[in-house]
Design an enzyme around this catalytic site. Structure first.
Site, PDB file in Angstrom:
ATOM      1  N   TYR A 198       0.736  -1.200   0.161  1.00  0.00           N
ATOM      2  CA  TYR A 198      -0.060  -0.009  -0.012  1.00  0.00           C
ATOM      3  C   TYR A 198       0.898   1.416  -0.093  1.00  0.00           C
ATOM      4  CZ  TYR A 198      -4.598   2.325   0.434  1.00  0.00           C
ATOM      5  OH  TYR A 198      -5.643   2.974   0.141  1.00  0.00           O
TER       6      TYR A 198
ATOM      7  N   LYS B  94      -3.299   8.329   2.758  1.00  0.00           N
ATOM      8  CA  LYS B  94      -4.530   8.095   3.553  1.00  0.00           C
ATOM      9  C   LYS B  94      -4.407   8.643   4.982  1.00  0.00           C
ATOM     10  CE  LYS B  94      -7.276   6.134   0.375  1.00  0.00           C
ATOM     11  NZ  LYS B  94      -8.072   6.838  -0.240  1.00  0.00           N
TER      12      LYS B  94
ATOM     13  N   ALA C 128      -8.828   1.187  -9.172  1.00  0.00           N
ATOM     14  CA  ALA C 128      -7.728   1.677  -8.528  1.00  0.00           C
ATOM     15  C   ALA C 128      -6.887   0.500  -7.566  1.00  0.00           C
ATOM     16  CB  ALA C 128      -8.319   3.030  -7.358  1.00  0.00           C
TER      17      ALA C 128
END
Ligand code: NAP
Length: 261
Positions: free
Chosen positions: A155, A162, A195
């Protein structure tokens, strides 16, 4: 009687019928909202128009959130068409593919800038234009992921973006609360979308996340859509500045996101 009856709102980030924004748009329409959507430049318009028709969207305009002039023009059209706004959903993220494949320690300045700009700053930029249109109060929701608070393999820089997005949610909520505007984030477990396909080893992530979830399975766009509709509605009138989990898949053991092994 839908819980969003009489409300007008924007759902930004609809790419196709796998998008989380599609689950959101369908739930909002079912609950009685009038919708506005965006598409990212003309080549993508033909993908979004048929979906916009299905949910009866009355406003469909081009918007690239990396460009302030386009954000200004988009919200000027919203003001012209609707005069006011009740809700805004931000379901947008982007990072260079290489930044999600290479080791995190190799993140470049440009990878960092791009991910943070499109995935986090754009939320502030849209909220600051939406807020003056929310003359009777309003609700703003964005989409985050567990990688904001834990180091989830693959990630990478998106997790950093985020984390900024979740902090921005709290600061926007603090700032806009005095105007009766609530701001929340939804942290959903992994869902197969365009995505998501950029995230390294997403298939493995989905398997492990299902094992670490409370429900023993992954969640769907529709389930995220229903939670969003609740947060946009007056049913959640006392809820702001929070991250809400839609079975994010990290409940196996303390400090263990269920992603190991
Ligand atoms: P998606 O269908 O690919 O949606 C992402 C959207 O962002 C697309 O519509 C994309 O447009 C748009 N976008 C990218 N750059 C943009 C820009 N500069 N201006 C305007 N729009 C731009 O994927 P998704 O999974 O539904 O993602 C929606 C949100 O949910 C993201 O914030 C994502 O991080 C979050 N989320 C996803 C998951 C998951 O597992 N899928 C889990 C938790 C949270 P184009 O496709 O037209 O380029």
């Amino acid at each position: 009687m839908g819980i969003l009856k009489g409300k007008k709102g924007l759902v930004l980030g609809l790419a196709n019928d796998k998008s989380i924004a599609w689950g959101v748009a369908q739930a909002c329409q079912r609950e009685g909202a009038e919708l506005g959507l965006n598409y990212l430049g003309e080549p993508l318009e033909k993908r979004v128009r048929p979906l916009a028709e299905k949910v009866g969207a009355t406003l469909v305009e081009s918007l690239d959130v990396s460009d302030d002039a386009q954000i200004d023009a988009f919200f000027a059209k919203v003001q012209e068409k609707w005069g006011s706004l009740d809700f805004l959903v931000h379901s947008i993220a982007f990072a260079n593919k290489d930044a999600l494949r290479n080791p995190f320690s190799q993140t470049t300045r440009e990878d960092f800038r791009l991910a943070l700009d499109i995935s986090a700053y754009s939320f502030i930029a849209c909220a600051q234009r939406a807020a003056p249109l929310m003359t009777a109060g309003g609700s703003i929701v964005t989409m985050t992921y567990l990688g904001a608070e834990r180091a989830v393999p693959g990630y990478n820089v998106m997790g950093v973006a985020k984390a900024a997005l979740e902090a921005s949610t709290r600061y926007l909520a603090q700032d806009l609360g005095q105007h009766g505007i609530r701001v929340n984030a939804i942290s959903a477990g992994p869902i197969r979308t365009l995505a998501a396909s950029a995230v390294g080893d997403f298939r493995k992530l989905m398997e492990k996340s299902a094992r670490g979830s409370m429900l023993g399975r992954n969640v769907s766009q529709d389930e995220v859509g229903n939670t969003t509709a609740y947060l946009l509605s007056d049913m959640s009138s006392g809820v702001s500045g929070e991250v809400h989990y839609v079975d994010a898949g990290f409940h196996v053991g303390a400090g263990d996101p269920g992603l190991e092994g």
